[in-house]
Design a protein around this motif. Structure first.
Motif, short mmCIF file in Angstrom:
data_model
loop_
_atom_site.label_atom_id
_atom_site.label_comp_id
_atom_site.label_asym_id
_atom_site.label_seq_id
_atom_site.Cartn_x
_atom_site.Cartn_y
_atom_site.Cartn_z
N SER A 66 0.83 -1.21 0.00
CA SER A 66 0.00 0.00 0.00
C SER A 66 0.86 1.26 0.00
O SER A 66 0.61 2.20 -0.76
N ARG A 67 1.89 1.28 0.84
CA ARG A 67 2.78 2.45 0.87
C ARG A 67 3.52 2.61 -0.46
O ARG A 67 3.65 3.72 -0.96
N PHE A 68 3.98 1.51 -1.02
CA PHE A 68 4.68 1.58 -2.30
C PHE A 68 3.77 2.10 -3.40
O PHE A 68 4.17 2.95 -4.21
N CYS A 69 2.53 1.61 -3.44
CA CYS A 69 1.59 2.07 -4.48
C CYS A 69 1.26 3.55 -4.31
O CYS A 69 1.10 4.26 -5.30
N THR A 70 1.16 4.01 -3.08
CA THR A 70 0.91 5.43 -2.85
C THR A 70 2.07 6.26 -3.39
O THR A 70 1.86 7.27 -4.09
N ILE A 71 3.29 5.84 -3.10
CA ILE A 71 4.47 6.56 -3.60
C ILE A 71 4.57 6.45 -5.11
O ILE A 71 4.89 7.44 -5.80
N TYR A 109 -3.45 0.01 -12.48
CA TYR A 109 -2.98 -1.12 -11.69
C TYR A 109 -2.65 -0.69 -10.26
O TYR A 109 -3.06 -1.34 -9.30
N CYS A 110 -1.94 0.42 -10.11
CA CYS A 110 -1.57 0.87 -8.76
C CYS A 110 -2.79 1.28 -7.96
O CYS A 110 -2.86 1.01 -6.76
N PHE A 111 -3.78 1.93 -8.61
CA PHE A 111 -5.01 2.27 -7.90
C PHE A 111 -5.73 1.00 -7.44
O PHE A 111 -6.20 0.92 -6.30
N ALA A 112 -5.82 0.00 -8.31
CA ALA A 112 -6.51 -1.23 -7.96
C ALA A 112 -5.80 -1.95 -6.81
O ALA A 112 -6.44 -2.43 -5.87
N VAL A 113 -4.48 -2.02 -6.88
CA VAL A 113 -3.72 -2.68 -5.81
C VAL A 113 -3.86 -1.91 -4.50
O VAL A 113 -4.01 -2.50 -3.43
N LEU A 114 -3.83 -0.58 -4.58
CA LEU A 114 -3.97 0.24 -3.38
C LEU A 114 -5.34 0.02 -2.74
O LEU A 114 -5.44 -0.15 -1.52
N LEU A 115 -6.39 0.00 -3.55
CA LEU A 115 -7.73 -0.25 -3.01
C LEU A 115 -7.83 -1.65 -2.40
O LEU A 115 -8.42 -1.83 -1.33
N GLY A 116 -7.26 -2.65 -3.08
CA GLY A 116 -7.28 -4.00 -2.54
C GLY A 116 -6.51 -4.10 -1.24
O GLY A 116 -6.95 -4.79 -0.30
N ALA A 117 -5.38 -3.43 -1.15
CA ALA A 117 -4.58 -3.46 0.07
C ALA A 117 -5.33 -2.80 1.23
O ALA A 117 -5.32 -3.31 2.36
#
Length: 134
Positions: A66-71, A109-117
């Motif tokens: 989650s932190r990585f996707c935010t960055i 992809y990063c938005f989807a992973v962030l929401l899933g996390a």
């Protein structure tokens, strides 16, 4: 006079090469961040497969993801915005970079992973609360 300004801004490289370079940098950075997000996703899934439940280790891996996707999202958007601003400034003097595109697939992809996390973290908290009542 404008040509000397263009040469000094681009280091003597023609604008078409500078435009190509800027697009390549944007694509490369977004691809690297996307690959990093994929690696962290696979790491979290492997941890989940090993533990068989949402353990603290899985939640920790998801938190890192989650932190990585935010960055990564911030970096991709800031880089795209900087290139768009640079293009706008250079377009006024006739030296525009051409079109600047956002890395849509990596952003999605990063938005989807962030929401899933975030969903997994919230699910773990709710499950722990429910376990306290039982």
């Amino acid at each position: 006079r404008l040509s000397s300004l263009g040469d000094s801004l681009t280091g003597g490289v023609s604008m078409s090469a500078a435009a190509m370079c800027s697009k390549l940098v944007l694509s490369f950075v977004s691809a690297c961040l996307g690959v990093g997000a994929c690696v962290l996703t696979l790491s979290a899934l492997r941890r989940y497969a090993l533990d068989g439940e949402l353990s603290d280790a899985v939640v920790g891996a998801v938190g890192r993801l989650s932190r990585f996707c935010t960055i990564a999202l911030a970096a991709m958007l800031l880089l795209s915005a900087a290139l768009a601003v640079l293009n706008m400034l250079l377009a006024r003097s006739g030296l525009g970079l051409g079109s600047v595109s956002f890395p849509v697939s990596a952003l999605i992809y990063c938005f989807a992973v962030l929401l899933g996390a975030r969903f997994i973290s919230a699910h773990k908290r709710l499950r722990d609360e429910n376990d306290m009542f039982i």
